[in-house]
Design an enzyme around this catalytic site. Structure first.
Site, PDB file in Angstrom:
ATOM      1  N   SER A  33       0.844  -1.185   0.000  1.00 52.85           N
ATOM      2  CA  SER A  33       0.000   0.000   0.000  1.00 52.85           C
ATOM      3  C   SER A  33       0.888   1.247   0.000  1.00 52.85           C
ATOM      4  O   SER A  33       1.643   1.460  -0.941  1.00 52.85           O
ATOM      5  CB  SER A  33      -0.962  -0.050   1.178  1.00 52.85           C
ATOM      6  OG  SER A  33      -2.029   0.831   1.000  1.00 52.85           O
ATOM      7  N   ASP A  70      -9.181  -4.677  -5.907  1.00 57.20           N
ATOM      8  CA  ASP A  70      -8.725  -3.730  -4.891  1.00 57.20           C
ATOM      9  C   ASP A  70      -9.361  -2.367  -5.173  1.00 57.20           C
ATOM     10  O   ASP A  70      -8.999  -1.691  -6.135  1.00 57.20           O
ATOM     11  CB  ASP A  70      -7.196  -3.623  -4.915  1.00 57.20           C
ATOM     12  CG  ASP A  70      -6.651  -2.823  -3.732  1.00 57.20           C
ATOM     13  OD1 ASP A  70      -7.437  -2.125  -3.066  1.00 57.20           O
ATOM     14  OD2 ASP A  70      -5.438  -2.892  -3.482  1.00 57.20           O
ATOM     15  N   HIS A  73      -7.648  -5.458  -1.279  1.00 51.79           N
ATOM     16  CA  HIS A  73      -6.454  -4.819  -0.738  1.00 51.79           C
ATOM     17  C   HIS A  73      -5.702  -5.704   0.246  1.00 51.79           C
ATOM     18  O   HIS A  73      -4.552  -5.432   0.559  1.00 51.79           O
ATOM     19  CB  HIS A  73      -6.848  -3.504  -0.065  1.00 51.79           C
ATOM     20  CG  HIS A  73      -5.724  -2.558   0.159  1.00 51.79           C
ATOM     21  ND1 HIS A  73      -4.988  -2.008  -0.869  1.00 51.79           N
ATOM     22  CD2 HIS A  73      -5.199  -2.052   1.301  1.00 51.79           C
ATOM     23  CE1 HIS A  73      -4.072  -1.201  -0.374  1.00 51.79           C
ATOM     24  NE2 HIS A  73      -4.168  -1.217   0.941  1.00 51.79           N
TER      25      HIS A  73
END
Length: 721
Positions: free
Chosen positions: A573, A657, A692
């Protein structure tokens, strides 16, 4: 992860906080590089270039792979399939890849149980029997009879529908649970009777970045956005709204509480109630840092929302109340946070009184049994102090070692609380705490056969480029020789006020078992040393984060833990951005780059889903010319250059995601494959029907980390393990 401040649940369960067995088999390095036949014969799919050009402050910037942002197009889907075909063909030919998967499967195959928590007449806990894709939530009555309460493994055949949080009503007789399908941030909410386990209400749809705030047994507050035009996985969402759902009513009748007007427009809005259901607290924020607070007295039928904190200059939340007295955790005029109290009739900051004043260490606070538990971070390690509701110090809570403790929460009347303790070499262990005496007793030890006495974690401090001292925790087998050739993973995040504290992970334990070193620096941009540490790594100071990580790599090399041929950079991320930035700025420093679900196009990140909410940390390309030029200067997608030898890259993402859209990873991979002509592979591994990361099935975790470690060791020249 790039955090969303309003997502909350009773317990955060990580399938990675598991263990491993010890092995003396370390990777064997051939003095000549391992056979690179797999590398040299890679033929990447052709990625079409378009003639899209954007203009920023008079500067034209080409974006040839803009078409990859369309996650609904057939062309993008074909590109994903073609890339995965090349990637998985490469990974499957790594000679010990299957061996890694088998070993990790064995290491994860043991019973894992969380600390219990009490709701109404029942005690609850999460358990995974070993290799279940999702943890199961169990319910135990007062006679000790236990049954399955919610089993997410039955939600879908492939295990990709996960339990994303459960919130119980005031008396515990009802529970509203959220599910995520395919890893999406969009949720469904289902309400059941906790005794019969039967649904008692309709299913709510299209709920996103939401807590659940019950009002008695009558209904609850939740948050969402209007369904966007276009793709729900990538279209921008920026006006969050708080609703009240009355049980038995259709969702279309839900009352809009906050966020419906231009004046109330905020990107993140949440509503939660105090334990006695007297007050509704509404939090409203434009970004992931700083929030407004509003208060409504639910005991007064016509009481309207009353301002409590009117700007976004600080982070605030109401942790408890005692009648009209509110207890607020804040970093307003206290960068390391403090606990204050105030009367609900006059709740604004000029009336706040300190209960637990700010100290030199960052405060994280929980409550239970009528006490507050101050969990201070001291050089990223936990120290715990117990206080009464007036702020009177009661005692220090003795922890078993240096590491991370969490928990210390429960209902006001509880006399027994639970907490867990872990560090990089100690599997999570659960302790029972007597509120009255402060005595801790072992409640549940990990059942993993892992001898932590064979490993050591040491914390050192190194100097970054500008002279700042940064802590670095290095974990490895005892007796490791500093010969400059040890395979090493350097993991980082450095953003969003997120603190990296030591936690045991079975995946990392496998790496340690293989003879690897795992090193974690506490970079600026994180929260380990308070708001000032966070602010030292945002906007036009973001380069400090990259410099801190680069200096950590240089420290490991200079002190002969490893060298550039045996060093991998790993992050996810915001940490994926970190890896993308340091491998494009200092490609000579790393053998392998592992950016996961990364924010990699810094000129356009704010145009997708809730990305604009990250502007506190990043700034945006639309702010001003200085900010645009700064972002362009480090944006990984825009800084891949011709004739540069880049590390071997394994980019990972999920096709569903909707937090950090996969287009970031797609465009970065396309740039590298187009411009880099050397032998090091540039691959992208795209998990299908995955998001994610939260709720990822166990089998996919095992497969992914077998691929990551196999790719890493192979590109460090390891012929066998």
């Amino acid at each position: 992860m790039v955090k969303t401040p309003l997502v909350s649940s009773l317990f955060l369960i990580s399938a990675l906080l598991t263990g491993c067995q010890h092995s003396n088999n370390a990777p064997r390095h051939n003095e000549t590089q391992a056979s690179m036949t797999t590398k040299s014969h890679l033929i990447y799919p052709v990625t079409r270039k378009s003639d899209v050009v954007d203009e920023y402050f008079g500067v034209q910037v080409a974006d040839p792979y803009r078409w990859l942002e369309d996650d609904r197009s057939k062309e993008t889907a074909q590109w994903v399939r073609a890339q995965n075909k090349v990637t998985f063909s490469y990974l499957e030919n790594i000679p010990y890849r299957e061996q890694l998967e088998q070993r990790l499967t064995t290491l994860m195959n043991y019973e894992k149980v969380t600390a219990p928590f009490i709701e109404g007449d029942y005690t609850y806990f999460y358990q995974n029997d070993g290799l279940q894709n999702q943890y199961v939530l169990y319910q135990q009555d007062k006679q000790g009879n236990t049954r399955v309460f919610l089993d997410p493994n039955t939600f879908s055949e492939d295990g990709t529908t996960s339990l994303a949080g459960v919130t119980f009503s005031e008396d515990g007789s009802l529970a509203a649970y959220r599910i995520s399908e395919g890893g999406s941030d969009w949720r469904k909410v289902i309400t059941i009777n906790t005794t019969t386990l039967e649904p008692v209400d309709i299913t709510l749809n299209d709920v996103k970045f939401s807590s659940i705030g019950w009002y008695k047994n009558e209904g609850f507050y939740y948050s969402s956005y209007d369904k966007p035009d276009g793709s729900e996985l990538s279209a921008k969402t920026d006006q969050h709204k708080l609703y009240y759902h009355q049980l038995g009513q259709p969702q279309s009748k839900d009352a809009l509480i906050f966020g419906g007007t231009e004046e109330e427009k905020h990107r993140y809005v949440s509503g939660y109630t105090t334990e006695d259901a007297r007050y509704l607290i509404v939090s409203a924020a434009h970004s992931t840092s700083g929030n407004k607070l509003f208060l409504k007295d639910l005991s007064q039928p016509h009481h309207t929302l009353q301002p409590l904190f009117t700007d976004t200059s600080a982070d605030n939340y109401v942790i408890d109340n005692k009648g009209e007295t509110l207890y607020i955790v804040t970093n307003h005029q206290a960068p390391n946070k403090r606990l204050v109290k105030v009367n609900a009739k006059n709740p604004t900051p000029e009336f706040w009184e300190d209960v637990i004043p700010e100290t030199e260490h960052v405060l994280n606070l929980t409550k239970g049994g009528g006490s507050f538990y101050a969990q201070y971070m001291v050089n990223a390690m936990t120290e715990v102090k117990q206080f009464d509701q007036e702020g009177l110090f009661i005692r220090d809570i003795q922890l078993p070692n240096l590491g991370t403790a969490g928990g210390f929460s429960g209902k006001r009347q509880q006399q027994t609380l639970y907490y867990s303790f872990t560090n990089y070499s100690t599997p999570a262990t659960i302790f029972e705490l007597d509120v009255a005496t402060g005595k801790s007793t072992l409640y549940r030890n990990s059942k993993i056969a892992f001898d932590d006495s064979q490993y050591i974690s040491e914390q050192v401090f190194y100097t970054s480029k500008d002279g700042t001292r940064v802590p670095l925790t290095i974990t490895h087998k005892k007796g490791l020789k500093k010969n400059g050739k040890n395979p090493t993973i350097l993991y980082g995040y450095g953003g969003f006020n997120v603190s990296l504290q030591p936690r045991f992970s079975s995946t990392i334990a496998l790496w340690l078992e293989l003879g690897g070193i795992y090193a974690v620096p506490n970079l600026r941009g994180g929260g380990e040393f308070g708001k000032a540490w966070h602010n030292a790594g945002v906007k036009t100071k973001k380069q400090n984060v990259f410099d801190d990580f680069i200096a950590a790599a240089e420290y490991l090399i200079d002190h002969r833990y490893t060298d550039a041929k045996h060093l991998a950079a790993l992050g996810r991320s915001n940490g994926g951005l970190l890896v993308g930035a340091v491998t494009t700025q200092r490609p000579d420093l790393f053998a392998v780059g592992l950016p996961g679900v990364g924010v990699l196009d810094m000129l356009r990140y704010h145009t997708f889903t809730a990305g604009a909410g990250w502007a506190y940390d990043y700034g945006t390309s639309e702010d001003n010319q200085e900010m645009f030029e700064y972002l362009l200067g480090y944006s990984p997608v825009h800084n891949v250059k011709e004739n540069i030898t880049y590390p071997a890259m394994l980019i990972t993402t999920g096709d569903h995601d909707d937090r950090v859209v996969p287009a970031h990873s797609f465009k970065f991979a396309a740039q590298l494959q187009d411009k880099y002509k050397g032998n090091n592979p540039t691959l992208i591994r795209i998990e299908t029907n995955a998001g994610h990361g939260a709720g990822t099935p166990m089998d996919k975790i095992i497969e992914q980390y077998a691929d990551i470690f196999g790719f890493t060791l192979f590109n460090m020249g390891m012929t066998r393990i």
